[in-house]
Design a protein around this motif. Structure first.
Motif, mmCIF file in Angstrom:
data_model
loop_
_atom_site.group_PDB
_atom_site.id
_atom_site.type_symbol
_atom_site.label_atom_id
_atom_site.label_comp_id
_atom_site.label_asym_id
_atom_site.label_seq_id
_atom_site.Cartn_x
_atom_site.Cartn_y
_atom_site.Cartn_z
ATOM 1 N N LYS A 58 4.423 14.789 -2.053
ATOM 2 C CA LYS A 58 3.080 14.945 -1.489
ATOM 3 C C LYS A 58 2.838 14.087 -0.254
ATOM 4 O O LYS A 58 1.973 14.396 0.550
ATOM 5 N N LEU A 59 3.557 12.985 -0.106
ATOM 6 C CA LEU A 59 3.279 12.070 1.010
ATOM 7 C C LEU A 59 3.455 12.710 2.385
ATOM 8 O O LEU A 59 2.607 12.508 3.253
ATOM 9 N N PRO A 60 4.510 13.487 2.649
ATOM 10 C CA PRO A 60 4.608 14.118 3.976
ATOM 11 C C PRO A 60 3.459 15.086 4.250
ATOM 12 O O PRO A 60 2.943 15.140 5.369
ATOM 13 N N ASP A 61 3.041 15.827 3.235
ATOM 14 C CA ASP A 61 1.913 16.746 3.412
ATOM 15 C C ASP A 61 0.627 15.990 3.705
ATOM 16 O O ASP A 61 -0.174 16.399 4.549
ATOM 17 N N MET A 62 0.428 14.870 3.022
ATOM 18 C CA MET A 62 -0.770 14.067 3.254
ATOM 19 C C MET A 62 -0.750 13.453 4.652
ATOM 20 O O MET A 62 -1.775 13.395 5.325
ATOM 21 N N GLY A 63 0.401 13.002 5.088
ATOM 22 C CA GLY A 63 0.529 12.445 6.432
ATOM 23 C C GLY A 63 0.259 13.491 7.498
ATOM 24 O O GLY A 63 -0.402 13.212 8.505
ATOM 25 N N ILE A 114 0.837 -1.210 0.000
ATOM 26 C CA ILE A 114 0.000 0.000 0.000
ATOM 27 C C ILE A 114 0.867 1.253 0.000
ATOM 28 O O ILE A 114 0.585 2.220 -0.719
ATOM 29 N N LEU A 115 1.941 1.261 0.770
ATOM 30 C CA LEU A 115 2.829 2.422 0.803
ATOM 31 C C LEU A 115 3.534 2.646 -0.537
ATOM 32 O O LEU A 115 3.704 3.786 -0.974
ATOM 33 N N ILE A 116 3.920 1.566 -1.200
ATOM 34 C CA ILE A 116 4.568 1.692 -2.507
ATOM 35 C C ILE A 116 3.594 2.245 -3.534
ATOM 36 O O ILE A 116 3.947 3.138 -4.321
ATOM 37 N N VAL A 117 2.368 1.758 -3.527
ATOM 38 C CA VAL A 117 1.358 2.262 -4.466
ATOM 39 C C VAL A 117 1.074 3.741 -4.187
ATOM 40 O O VAL A 117 0.975 4.549 -5.117
ATOM 41 N N ALA A 118 0.964 4.115 -2.924
ATOM 42 C CA ALA A 118 0.737 5.522 -2.580
ATOM 43 C C ALA A 118 1.905 6.387 -3.038
ATOM 44 O O ALA A 118 1.710 7.495 -3.535
#
Length: 60
Positions: free
Chosen positions: A25-30, A13-17
């Protein structure tokens, strides 16, 4: 429900995200997810504290 997701499923799931949203974008989403969860927790705590407690003693 989340107990059925193993370590390999979580990594997938993390790889797909990462592929869909990109590394910038991932740090902002977290951060947004954490803020939302914190606000939800505070709101539920406020609701729980605002509910009237039943009186344990008889009124005189």
């Amino acid at each position: 429900m989340l107990g059925n997701i193993g370590l390999s499923g979580l990594i997938l799931i993390l790889i797909v995200a990462l592929l869909v949203f990109g590394p910038s974008k991932l740090p902002d989403m977290g951060k947004a997810l954490g803020k939302s969860l914190r606000e939800f927790k505070d709101a539920t705590r406020d609701l729980r504290d605002d509910t009237p407690q039943q009186a344990t003693r008889k009124e005189e």
